[in-house]
Design an enzyme around this catalytic site. Structure first.
Site, short mmCIF file in Angstrom:
data_model
loop_
_atom_site.label_atom_id
_atom_site.label_comp_id
_atom_site.label_asym_id
_atom_site.label_seq_id
_atom_site.Cartn_x
_atom_site.Cartn_y
_atom_site.Cartn_z
N GLU A 144 0.93 -1.30 -0.05
CA GLU A 144 -0.15 -0.08 0.10
C GLU A 144 0.77 1.27 -0.03
OE1 GLU A 144 -2.83 -0.03 3.16
OE2 GLU A 144 -4.16 -1.35 1.89
N GLU A 202 -6.56 -8.00 -0.72
CA GLU A 202 -7.07 -7.75 0.56
C GLU A 202 -8.57 -7.52 0.61
OE1 GLU A 202 -5.18 -5.38 3.69
OE2 GLU A 202 -3.15 -6.01 2.73
C1 GAL Z 1 -4.24 -2.71 5.10
C2 GAL Z 1 -2.75 -3.15 5.27
C3 GAL Z 1 -2.85 -4.64 5.99
C4 GAL Z 1 -3.66 -4.45 7.11
C5 GAL Z 1 -5.14 -3.99 6.95
C6 GAL Z 1 -5.87 -3.78 8.17
O1 GAL Z 1 -4.41 -1.52 4.54
O2 GAL Z 1 -2.16 -3.54 3.99
O3 GAL Z 1 -1.42 -4.98 6.31
O4 GAL Z 1 -3.04 -3.44 8.07
O5 GAL Z 1 -4.89 -2.88 6.26
O6 GAL Z 1 -6.21 -4.80 8.99
#
Ligand code: GAL
Length: 833
Positions: A177, A246
């Site tokens: 990110e 994600e």
């Molecule tokens: C994303 C990040 C993850 C985790 C998630 C929230 O932005 O890439 O590593 O932090 O948010 O759980």
């Protein structure tokens, strides 16, 4: 080489068939076959190696093709050049286990990982490398990043773990990110992105690299999406596939916060929506969240549990109905795979908020997704020459463009309610008093002024003592019945206990959103020399934000004493004595050898509700194989160890604030939308991995900072307490479709409720059963205005005394239709014991 040229070379490689993993605008291809890939995050250090095979197996049964993990740099290199790849950090073993199970791996090397992990995965020593500036175009940082990334890639290569070598790794990620950060810092950020991509690609893994949330990811790196929904996303080049790295299955918890959850219907909806819009790779973050053992939680203030409301719960048990509902979704998607990877969708509107996405492949396959985006209303739509009912905020999947096998808002899977049942009879505790820093020995020094905490402790401990002497003149007015002087302490965080002459005089602490704290209270001083001892506590280092590595912790001042004859006295610049860590830490009281090096108080002498106290006991492992936890609800704040291994930080005194109102699956989800546990401890139970226990004589050590009652600590087992099903009449099922497609049935069959308790359990009673218009959810059902009087009978007959049972959901089974023309459903809750 220019990026255009690089791309041409990449394309050539792909078209010559040399790369075993390649991609085009539709999908990732593995060995020449385009795939819709379903992936899930399981972070290896958040469970134990003994748990890994079972977690991976359950992921496979849940329909996953890929396991995604970050690589946790600070777990592997806590001191420069000293590497550790054992135990929970045995990355090679983890990757090989995934391979053995027949799944692929997506390796997010980072090495910045965020992940609510201490310091975002960076080792703390990195901050002290001369001239370093994190995550930007900075020589020393890039050198360290390249060194670690290369180390990991070479390690994987030497074990032949990349798919190009016959191994399971099909993708790797560099950075994490970084896009939003780049936007903030501009040119150096852009240069760093170019460098990171080039460095990664130069490592020649033979499999594609990805960068998440990085719109300008340089070719051939694929930019991917993270979020609760990603259907709107398109990659930065038309020839890159649409990937979702994600898909947040829930959210993390913080001390002081309520527990977030995400309804399975909405998660399934978001995934179906992504696939219907041409997405071909989806990764659940998290599929198993697990536990932040030891001091690995970041934040600050991230809880020890990293459960995340994931399909596999913190303990590795199935979270139902989420696990089962997603499994059914994956099967439906896989039936559409041939059409999805070979065609582009034809989108037609079916109403104001309804759409069809139809994939028709040249070989004649057809798959359709029918969507109703309305948050409140059912839609009755016509498609082809048929009618379909779509619940609000849902997508139906038709792998043959005719029959619905799945709707995201109709859960066929069972739900389970879990319970924590006592597993031991209580412990015989001994106690040891930690000292307030009145006597200083090792690890102490005296200087003028206030020091930043992390620079002082290097994060080797949560604890730093700041101590100073204050002389109070016998002529002070407050000594003759006036108001106590007010001590004001400004701290950059995260928690603070104030001791005056060895007595706890107050505590204050921050939160994830505002870690800074101010102590401001009257304190009881006496004439002569007084000792003010401030115990400053870090609760995990930040893991996200612009230059989070520069955030301070600890008492930076000012520190003042008001209400004296002279007015206010500033203590900031006087002499302060520092002591890093606790005496008990220096003595390793958490370990077997350390704990036997001091005298402990026993029996009636055991400390009660007293700050700064160590407790120890021994116990035998309970029988059975249910996961175990410690119930710490009578304790306040501290840390726990079993057989020398850290279970993590506990903080039961920090109660969850938030709004825990009812939560409807329909409508846009955010991490604040659905919360539970308000008013209770943010985290009550602490996972004790079975593999950490011996059959007898296990050493349990607790350090309590604040004062608690150890008599209330108990070891509990996590078990299924009841199972539920909510099945609508004529709800679509895959089974039904398969029966008809294979000619085994010539008309639609009623759906079935499948209910099963855990292995070793039996269904002992019926808590609720109603076919009609029942209300409420699992654990809290009630009858509606329509109820079939024979609702209980069938379950009585088929289920009681069994481990599992299956009941068709049709009016005839329940003694006839109790309310014709009304849509009915069955809700049932069966008790497991
Ligand atoms: C994303 C990040 C993850 C985790 C998630 C929230 O932005 O890439 O590593 O932090 O948010 O759980």
């Amino acid at each position: 080489m220019g990026s255009a040229l690089l791309f041409v070379v990449f394309v050539l490689l792909i078209s010559c068939g040399e790369a075993s993993v390649s991609y085009d605008r539709k999908a990732i291809s593995v060995n020449g076959k385009k795939r819709i890939l379903i992936s899930g995050s399981i972070h290896y250090p958040r469970s134990t190696p003994e748990m890994w095979p079972d977690l991976i197996q359950k992921a496979k049964e849940g329909g996953l093709d890929v396991i995604q993990t970050y690589v946790f740099w600070n777990g592997h290199e806590s001191e420069p050049g000293k590497y550790y790849f054992e135990g929970r950090y045995d990355l090679v073993k983890f990757v090989k286990l995934v391979h053995q199970a027949g799944l692929y791996v997506s390796l997010r090397i980072g090495p910045y990982v965020c992940a609510e992990w201490n310091f975002g995965g960076f080792p703390v020593w990195l901050k002290y490398v001369r001239g370093i500036d994190f995550r930007t175009n900075n020589g020393p940082f890039k050198a360290e990043m390249q060194k670690f990334t290369t180390k990991i890639v070479n390690m994987m290569k030497s074990e032949r773990l990349f798919e190009s070598q016959g191994g399971p790794i099909i993708l790797s990620q560099v950075e994490n990110e970084y896009g939003p950060m780049e936007n903030e810092i501009g040119a150096p950020g852009r240069a760093y992105t170019q460098w990171a991509a080039k460095m990664a690609v130069g490592l020649n893994t033979g499999v594609p690299w990805i960068m998440c949330k990085q719109d300008d990811a340089p070719d051939p790196v694929i930019n991917t999406c993270n979020g609760f929904y990603c259907d709107y996303f398109s990659p930065n080049k038309a020839y890159k596939p649409k990937m979702w790295t994600e898909a947040w299955t829930g959210w993390f918890s913080e001390f002081g916060g309520a527990t977030p959850y995400r309804p399975a219907e909405d998660l399934a909806f978001s995934v179906a929506k992504f696939i219907q819009k041409g997405g071909s790779f989806i990764n659940y973050y998290m599929y198993h969240g697990g536990t932040n053992f030891g001091r690995t939680a970041g934040g600050p203030f991230i809880t020890t549990s990293y459960d995340y409301d994931a399909p596999l719960d913190e303990y590795g048990l199935l979270r139902e109905p989420k696990w089962g509902h997603l499994k059914d979704l994956h099967r439906a998607i896989k039936l559409c795979e041939p059409a999805l990877v070979s065609a582009d969708p034809i989108v037609t509107s079916l109403g104001r908020s309804q759409e069809a996405h139809v994939y028709r492949s040249r070989s004649g396959g057809c798959a359709a997704f029918l969507a109703n985006y309305d948050q409140h209303l059912y839609a009755r739509i016509s498609f082809g020459n048929m009618h379909y009912n779509l619940p609000p905020w849902s997508i139906s999947i038709l792998p043959d463009c005719k029959n619905t096998v799945y709707n995201t808002a109709r859960i066929g899977a069972q739900s389970s309610q879990m319970k924590m049942t006592p597993a031991t009879k209580g412990f015989a505790w001994q106690s040891y008093n930690e000292e307030t820093a009145s006597s200083y020995g090792e690890n102490s020094f005296t200087v003028s002024g206030l020091r930043e905490q992390i620079n002082t402790t290097r994060d080797n401990t949560d604890y730093l003592w700041y101590s100073t002497d204050v002389r109070i003149d016998p002529r002070e007015g407050f000594l003759r019945g006036g108001k106590w002087p007010v001590l004001t302490v400004l701290s950059a965080g995260h928690a603070l206990h104030v001791f005056i002459n060895g007595q706890l005089s107050g505590t204050t602490y921050g939160s994830l959103s505002s870690p800074k704290i101010t102590f401001n209270r009257g304190v009881n001083l006496r004439a002569g020399i007084n000792k003010i001892s401030l115990l400053s506590i870090a609760v995990g280092l930040p893991n996200v934000g612009p230059h989070f590595e520069r955030w301070n912790a600890g008492i930076l001042g000012p520190v003042k004493l008001g209400g004296l004859n002279e007015g206010t006295r500033d203590l900031t610049w006087q002499k302060w004595t520092y002591k890093i860590g606790l005496k008990g830490e220096a003595l390793s009281l958490h370990s077997l050898s350390g704990s036997s090096s001091v005298e402990w108080l026993q029996g009636s002498l055991v400390a009660q509700r007293q700050p700064l106290t160590w407790y120890k006991t021994t116990f035998n492992a309970p029988g059975g194989n249910e996961p175990l936890a410690l119930d710490m609800d009578t304790m306040s704040k501290g840390q726990v160890w079993i057989n020398g291994q850290s279970i993590g930080r506990y903080w039961n005194q920090y109660k969850a604030s938030g709004n825990c109102g009812a939560c409807n699956y329909a409508g846009w989800f955010t991490e604040k939308k659905c919360l539970s546990n308000c008013g209770k401890a943010s985290q009550r139970w602490y996972h004790v991995p079975r593999s950490w226990l011996y059959p007898t004589g296990n050493l349990l050590v607790v350090f309590e900072e604040w004062g608690g009652n150890p008599a209330g600590i108990s070891l509990v087992k996590r078990e299924v307490s009841s199972v539920c099903a909510d099945i609508y009449e004529w709800q679509p099922t895959l089974m039904n479709w398969q029966m008809q497609a294979s000619g085994k049935a010539n008309k639609p069959l009623p759906p079935k409720a499948h209910l099963s308790c855990a292995a070793g359990q039996k269904i002992s009673s019926i808590k609720f059963a109603s076919f009609g218009t029942p209300q409420g959810t699992c654990g809290g059902y009630r009858e509606g205005s329509c109820h079939a009087f024979h609702s209980y009978d069938v379950f009585q007959r088929y289920c009681i005394g069994q481990q599992s049972c299956t009941v068709p959901v049709a009016a005839a089974i329940f003694g006839g239709d109790p309310c014709p023309k009304i849509m009915k459903k069955l809700s049932v809750e069966l008790v497991c014991s």
